[in-house]
Write an enzyme that holds these catalytic residues in place. Structure first.
Site, PDB file in Angstrom:
ATOM      1  N   LYS A 184      -1.063   5.986   4.329  1.00 47.21           N
ATOM      2  CA  LYS A 184      -0.671   7.725   4.189  1.00 47.21           C
ATOM      3  C   LYS A 184      -0.170   8.148   3.243  1.00 47.21           C
ATOM      4  O   LYS A 184      -0.588   9.252   2.213  1.00 47.21           O
ATOM      5  CB  LYS A 184      -1.407   8.629   5.185  1.00 47.21           C
ATOM      6  CG  LYS A 184      -2.065   7.917   6.261  1.00 47.21           C
ATOM      7  CD  LYS A 184      -1.654   9.519   7.898  1.00 47.21           C
ATOM      8  CE  LYS A 184      -0.791   9.320   8.537  1.00 47.21           C
ATOM      9  NZ  LYS A 184      -0.593   8.283   9.069  1.00 47.21           N
ATOM     10  N   SER A 241       8.608  11.486  12.706  1.00 48.21           N
ATOM     11  CA  SER A 241       9.263  10.341  13.858  1.00 48.21           C
ATOM     12  C   SER A 241       9.793   9.017  13.063  1.00 48.21           C
ATOM     13  O   SER A 241       9.063   9.188  11.906  1.00 48.21           O
ATOM     14  CB  SER A 241       7.996   9.382  14.306  1.00 48.21           C
ATOM     15  OG  SER A 241       7.188   9.347  14.827  1.00 48.21           O
ATOM     16  N   GLY A 251       0.360   9.224  12.109  1.00 46.89           N
ATOM     17  CA  GLY A 251      -0.919   8.226  12.758  1.00 46.89           C
ATOM     18  C   GLY A 251      -1.858   8.590  12.298  1.00 46.89           C
ATOM     19  O   GLY A 251      -2.133   8.866  11.682  1.00 46.89           O
ATOM     20  N   ASP A 304       8.633   8.959   4.445  1.00 44.37           N
ATOM     21  CA  ASP A 304       7.744   9.359   4.135  1.00 44.37           C
ATOM     22  C   ASP A 304       7.586  11.041   2.779  1.00 44.37           C
ATOM     23  O   ASP A 304       6.939  11.154   2.224  1.00 44.37           O
ATOM     24  CB  ASP A 304       7.143   9.611   5.086  1.00 44.37           C
ATOM     25  CG  ASP A 304       6.811   7.906   5.692  1.00 44.37           C
ATOM     26  OD1 ASP A 304       7.059   7.232   4.714  1.00 44.37           O
ATOM     27  OD2 ASP A 304       5.956   8.171   6.880  1.00 44.37           O
ATOM     28  N   GLU A 348       0.236  16.648   5.198  1.00 43.75           N
ATOM     29  CA  GLU A 348       0.039  14.865   5.835  1.00 43.75           C
ATOM     30  C   GLU A 348       0.112  14.937   6.723  1.00 43.75           C
ATOM     31  O   GLU A 348       1.229  15.457   8.205  1.00 43.75           O
ATOM     32  CB  GLU A 348       1.052  13.876   5.457  1.00 43.75           C
ATOM     33  CG  GLU A 348       0.776  11.744   5.530  1.00 43.75           C
ATOM     34  CD  GLU A 348       2.138  11.517   4.942  1.00 43.75           C
ATOM     35  OE1 GLU A 348       2.124  10.830   5.939  1.00 43.75           O
ATOM     36  OE2 GLU A 348       2.975  11.346   3.743  1.00 43.75           O
ATOM     37  N   LYS A 374       4.894  17.465   5.016  1.00 44.61           N
ATOM     38  CA  LYS A 374       4.381  16.206   6.226  1.00 44.61           C
ATOM     39  C   LYS A 374       4.857  16.836   7.686  1.00 44.61           C
ATOM     40  O   LYS A 374       6.172  16.850   8.093  1.00 44.61           O
ATOM     41  CB  LYS A 374       5.184  14.813   6.387  1.00 44.61           C
ATOM     42  CG  LYS A 374       4.843  13.707   7.311  1.00 44.61           C
ATOM     43  CD  LYS A 374       5.624  12.542   7.191  1.00 44.61           C
ATOM     44  CE  LYS A 374       5.391  11.675   8.011  1.00 44.61           C
ATOM     45  NZ  LYS A 374       4.344  10.930   8.437  1.00 44.61           N
ATOM     46  N   PRO A 376      -4.866  -0.813  -5.416  1.00 46.99           N
ATOM     47  CA  PRO A 376      -4.659  -2.247  -4.843  1.00 46.99           C
ATOM     48  C   PRO A 376      -2.531  -2.279  -4.424  1.00 46.99           C
ATOM     49  O   PRO A 376      -1.864  -1.485  -4.426  1.00 46.99           O
ATOM     50  CB  PRO A 376      -4.316  -1.913  -6.265  1.00 46.99           C
ATOM     51  CG  PRO A 376      -3.877  -2.105  -7.771  1.00 46.99           C
ATOM     52  CD  PRO A 376      -4.230  -0.580  -6.287  1.00 46.99           C
ATOM     53  N   TRP A 377      -2.605  -3.943  -3.917  1.00 49.39           N
ATOM     54  CA  TRP A 377      -0.872  -3.817  -3.198  1.00 49.39           C
ATOM     55  C   TRP A 377      -0.374  -3.843  -5.071  1.00 49.39           C
ATOM     56  O   TRP A 377      -0.650  -4.234  -6.115  1.00 49.39           O
ATOM     57  CB  TRP A 377      -1.197  -4.944  -2.484  1.00 49.39           C
ATOM     58  CG  TRP A 377       0.102  -4.977  -2.245  1.00 49.39           C
ATOM     59  CD1 TRP A 377       0.897  -4.777  -1.138  1.00 49.39           C
ATOM     60  CD2 TRP A 377       1.774  -6.075  -3.007  1.00 49.39           C
ATOM     61  NE1 TRP A 377       2.142  -5.461  -0.905  1.00 49.39           N
ATOM     62  CE2 TRP A 377       2.880  -5.568  -2.035  1.00 49.39           C
ATOM     63  CE3 TRP A 377       1.987  -6.695  -4.520  1.00 49.39           C
ATOM     64  CZ2 TRP A 377       3.957  -6.350  -1.909  1.00 49.39           C
ATOM     65  CZ3 TRP A 377       2.979  -7.086  -4.512  1.00 49.39           C
ATOM     66  CH2 TRP A 377       4.413  -7.371  -3.164  1.00 49.39           C
ATOM     67  N   ASN A 413      -6.850   1.940   0.723  1.00 49.94           N
ATOM     68  CA  ASN A 413      -5.582   1.497   0.087  1.00 49.94           C
ATOM     69  C   ASN A 413      -5.002  -0.492   0.473  1.00 49.94           C
ATOM     70  O   ASN A 413      -6.080  -0.710   1.624  1.00 49.94           O
ATOM     71  CB  ASN A 413      -4.762   1.687   0.858  1.00 49.94           C
ATOM     72  CG  ASN A 413      -2.863   0.842   1.331  1.00 49.94           C
ATOM     73  OD1 ASN A 413      -2.816   1.132  -0.006  1.00 49.94           O
ATOM     74  ND2 ASN A 413      -2.543   1.187   1.684  1.00 49.94           N
TER      75      ASN A 413
END
Length: 230
Positions: free
Chosen positions: A17, A43, A121, A56, A118, A39, A208-209, A178
């Site tokens: 995400k 956590s 989870g 993040d 965002e 965000k 892509p990775w 993703n």
């Protein structure tokens, strides 16, 4: 006020995400758009000289165009890397949807072309014993961007999540595929074809990775026009 605000959720935790959100912000920046990201609750925060910080949220802060204090980007910080409602209980805190909604509304008042919120989870992650995170975009009537990890089980996870989002009365503005691993999943092309034909929302891109993990490098794989059409 922010012209276009979207809630970013995923088919599960750890599906990318933040990477997708940061890549969207980078792509919008490259198109000359003013962007904001937040965000509301995180956590898995680290103790720093400036207080608790989440990687993040820091990635969103780096990718957006507007300069914001960290506390506006991530107003609720929790140290343990566990479900937010459990982390909050361990910290003696109470999380409510209305509190998070207030944080979101405050940031929405700032001028921007695009704002991303965002989640944490997946779609039904609990905030407390009565509420899930879904209550936040539902109250704010935010269209949703769904991030789908290309791995075994992704079709089922994506379709169930899309069903839940729509059952809550919200529109899926687009989805991002993703690739979380360097090696593509088995039958990746067939999986993408099924999702393209059945998710009922525009695909904003396939990420892509990349070894660098740089959202700016991923941004070139995105087409954001659907986000600015309504």
């Amino acid at each position: 006020m922010a012209k276009h605000t979207y809630f970013v959720t995923g088919t599960d935790t750890g599906v990318g995400k933040t990477m997708a959100s940061a890549a969207i912000l980078e792509a919008a920046k490259a198109a000359g758009k003013r962007t904001l990201g937040m965000k509301p609750i995180a956590s898995g925060c680290d103790q720093t000289p400036d207080g608790l910080r989440n990687e993040d949220a820091l990635a969103l802060q780096k990718a957006m165009t507007e300069s914001l204090a960290y506390d506006l980007i991530n107003p609720v910080t929790l140290e343990p890397a566990i479900a937010p409602h459990v982390a909050a209980a361990q910290a003696g805190k109470t999380i409510t949807a209305q509190r998070l909604i207030g944080f979101c509304r405050g940031l929405q008042m700032r001028p921007a072309d695009l704002m991303l919120v965002e989640g944490a989870g997946g779609w039904r992650v609990p905030l407390n014993d009565r509420e899930t995170f879904a209550a936040v975009p539902r109250e704010l009537e935010m269209p949703v961007i769904l991030v789908v990890a290309l791995k075994l089980g992704s079709i089922n996870h994506a379709m169930l999540t899309a069903e839940a989002i729509r059952a809550d009365g919200l529109r899926i503005a687009g989805w991002v595929a993703n690739r979380p691993e360097q090696e593509p999943m088995s039958c990746e092309r067939e999986t993408l074809e099924y999702l393209l034909n059945h998710l009922g929302a525009p695909c904003l891109g396939v990420l892509p990775w990349v070894a660098s993990g740089d959202p700016a490098e991923l941004a070139v794989n995105l087409e954001l026009q659907p986000l600015f059409e309504n």
